[in-house]
Scaffold this active site. Sequence first.
Site, PDB file in Angstrom:
ATOM      1  N   GLY A   6     -32.801  -2.997  29.398  1.00 11.66           N
ATOM      2  CA  GLY A   6     -31.429  -2.968  29.908  1.00 11.66           C
ATOM      3  C   GLY A   6     -30.780  -4.316  29.710  1.00 11.66           C
ATOM      4  N   ASN A   7     -29.712  -4.565  30.421  1.00 13.53           N
ATOM      5  CA  ASN A   7     -29.111  -5.895  30.355  1.00 13.53           C
ATOM      6  C   ASN A   7     -28.448  -6.227  31.679  1.00 13.53           C
ATOM      7  OD1 ASN A   7     -26.156  -5.360  30.314  1.00 13.53           O
ATOM      8  ND2 ASN A   7     -26.794  -4.077  28.598  1.00 13.53           N
ATOM      9  N   ARG A   8     -27.878  -7.410  31.769  1.00  9.37           N
ATOM     10  CA  ARG A   8     -27.438  -7.905  33.077  1.00  9.37           C
ATOM     11  C   ARG A   8     -25.986  -7.569  33.405  1.00  9.37           C
ATOM     12  NH1 ARG A   8     -29.355 -14.036  33.334  1.00  9.37           N
ATOM     13  NH2 ARG A   8     -29.003 -13.648  35.538  1.00  9.37           N
TER      14      ARG A   8
END
Length: 209
Positions: A6-8
């Site tokens: 995923g990412n932030r």
Amino acid sequence: PVRFIGNRSSGKQGYAIASACAEQGASVCLISGPVTLEAPLNVRLIKVETAQQMKQACADELNVDCVICAAAVADWQIKQTANSKLKKSNNKLPELILTETPDILSWIGQHPSRPKLVIGFAAETDSIKKNAEDKRARKNVDWILANSVIQSGKTVFNSDINEILFLSNTEVEYWDTDSKQAIAQKLVRRISNYFSDVRGYDVQKKDSI
Ligand code: CTP
């Protein structure tokens, strides 16, 4: 089935833009990755989970006046996702083979039926202006809103504020730190002015933003 890359990004800036567009009377389709935000009012929401799904949804909705790509799409994906949980075995580390995801903004920017106004973001840690200018040219984008990933010592992800360097083919403009809502409203005012200035362009001819 258990873990993913995923990412932030929180999606707050994209949702604020969709909301501001709708408040100004635009017909808005919001194509969103997995976030925990509530759908803005008067916006048609399409939820997706992968870059491929996002690209397909954008392809289905390409007949619009303006597209704003604010999603932090991953650059890479696992080549072959596992059907069963990856178990620890023999103390051997698994090798994750990656492939590139489609670059949706670049695909839209270069599409023969691209929307009249194509707007992208650029999240950078270094050489913000140069990297954003390169991105604008490479992806054939009209406007880029560049931001530093680190702002005042804190990460911009999940933050309620943003600070923007706006780039078009003729302008470079600094937008001072403000709430993501205020940045969204500023962008929408600019979009509105842009379409009132394009002589002979009939905004009604297309369906939505
Ligand atoms: N973007 C996209 N599809 C991708 C990656 C990015 O549509 N697979 C879009 C983002 O929504 C954003 C713009 O491209 O509008 C720039 O994204 P950014 O993450 O800043 O840059 P990248 O294109 O990923 O390039 P780099 O990793 O080299 O910074």
